[in-house]
Structures are given as structure tokens and as C-alpha cells.
Design an enzyme around this catalytic site. Sequence first.
Site, PDB file in Angstrom:
ATOM      1  CE1 TYR A  26      -6.910  -2.603  -0.014  1.00  0.00           C
ATOM      2  CE2 TYR A  26      -8.229  -1.922  -1.911  1.00  0.00           C
ATOM      3  CZ  TYR A  26      -7.822  -2.893  -1.026  1.00  0.00           C
ATOM      4  OH  TYR A  26      -8.315  -4.177  -1.130  1.00  0.00           O
ATOM      5  CG  ASN A  77      -0.652  -6.124   1.768  1.00  0.00           C
ATOM      6  OD1 ASN A  77      -1.380  -7.071   1.498  1.00  0.00           O
ATOM      7  ND2 ASN A  77      -1.095  -4.882   1.837  1.00  0.00           N
ATOM      8  CG  HIS A 103      -3.913  -7.445   5.181  1.00  0.00           C
ATOM      9  ND1 HIS A 103      -3.729  -7.930   3.911  1.00  0.00           N
ATOM     10  CD2 HIS A 103      -3.773  -8.496   6.014  1.00  0.00           C
ATOM     11  CE1 HIS A 103      -3.498  -9.236   3.981  1.00  0.00           C
ATOM     12  NE2 HIS A 103      -3.513  -9.607   5.245  1.00  0.00           N
TER      13      HIS A 103
HETATM   14  C1  DHK Z   1      -4.894  -5.694  -0.119  1.00  0.00           C
HETATM   15  C2  DHK Z   1      -5.526  -6.328  -1.145  1.00  0.00           C
HETATM   16  O1  DHK Z   1      -5.129  -6.151  -2.389  1.00  0.00           O
HETATM   17  C3  DHK Z   1      -6.703  -7.177  -0.904  1.00  0.00           C
HETATM   18  O2  DHK Z   1      -6.823  -8.204  -1.870  1.00  0.00           O
HETATM   19  C4  DHK Z   1      -6.743  -7.750   0.490  1.00  0.00           C
HETATM   20  C5  DHK Z   1      -5.214  -5.970   1.286  1.00  0.00           C
HETATM   21  C6  DHK Z   1      -6.527  -6.652   1.516  1.00  0.00           C
HETATM   22  C7  DHK Z   1      -4.964  -4.748   2.168  1.00  0.00           C
HETATM   23  O3  DHK Z   1      -5.869  -4.300   2.847  1.00  0.00           O
HETATM   24  O4  DHK Z   1      -3.841  -4.243   2.170  1.00  0.00           O
HETATM   25  O5  DHK Z   1      -7.956  -8.409   0.704  1.00  0.00           O
END
Ligand code: DHK
Length: 148
Positions: A26, A77, A103
Site C-alpha cells: 500500500y 475505496n 484501489h
Molecule cells: C484496500 C484494501 O484494504 C483491500 O482489502 C483491497 C484495497 C484492496 C486497495 O488496494 O486500496 O483488497
Amino acid sequence: MAEPVGILVLHGPNLNALGTREPGIYGTTTLDEIDAMLRALGKEAGVEVQCFQSNHEGALIDRVQEAPTWADGILVNPGGFTHTSVALRDALIAADLPVVEVHLSNIHAREDFRHHSYVSGIALGVVCGFGPTSYRVAFEALADHLRA
Ligand code: DHK
């Protein structure tokens, strides 16, 4: 003169932990930084932006239900609710506003259970895989759509 445009930005569960949460997936940008970027884009474009994060499905649904009173579109999101929440999908359908799904990660390049989204089928479009840039692209696409 055209009416001002409003966009609700919704972030689902665990996105409050951006910056420290699984940075390899992330990144290290925090949610406050993403919201500040979206507010700045909104200011430049004359778009009212309200950002809201919750770890609770019902709280997100409450915001979706309120959105038609002031917003013209929703950038969402849904976090993990992407892959589980019929209720959030139903709320988005009922709000009857254009939705763009976003995402940070490329959900299609991850575990199988992330490949299905309850939101994609009712969204105007989906942007994923570009980290915080996903939000910028999604925001600009939604703002362009609303101005068109
Ligand atoms: C964010 C999340 O918390 C995941 O549960 C998703 C998403 C993907 C992201 O990539 O922003 O699967």
C-alpha cells in the site's frame, strides 16, 4: 454559471492505517496525505470534496445515504468491503450517483478473493494499481464526468 460540483470520497476499513500498513503493497503515503491531495485538486477545480473513512460498514452506508443531499458523485475505496459487501453496493445503487471505484493496489494481481468486486459492476469506472496516483486519476475522471 454552472452549479458547483460535490464529490464524496469514502475510504473503507484499514485505510486509516495507510503509511504503516503493509507498505510493500500500500506504500507509505498516509490517508491524510491522500485526502489533502484530493482537497487540493478539488479546490483547483472548484469541486467541493468531503472525505470520510470508517472501519464500519454501516457508517459508510450512512454517508452514502446522505450523499444525494449535497454530492454529485462518489469516489470510493471500499477496502475489504469491496469483496464482501452487498449492503454497500445496494446503498450505492440507491444513492443513484456516479461512482468511481479506486484501489491503491492492483486487486487483479493479488489473491483470487480480491479479483471480485461488488462495486465494479455498478461503477462508472475503476482505477487500481497506481498507489495514491489511483486516487488522483479516479478523482479527475469523476470530476470530468460531472462537468461534462
Ligand atoms: C484496500 C484494501 O484494504 C483491500 O482489502 C483491497 C484495497 C484492496 C486497495 O488496494 O486500496 O483488497
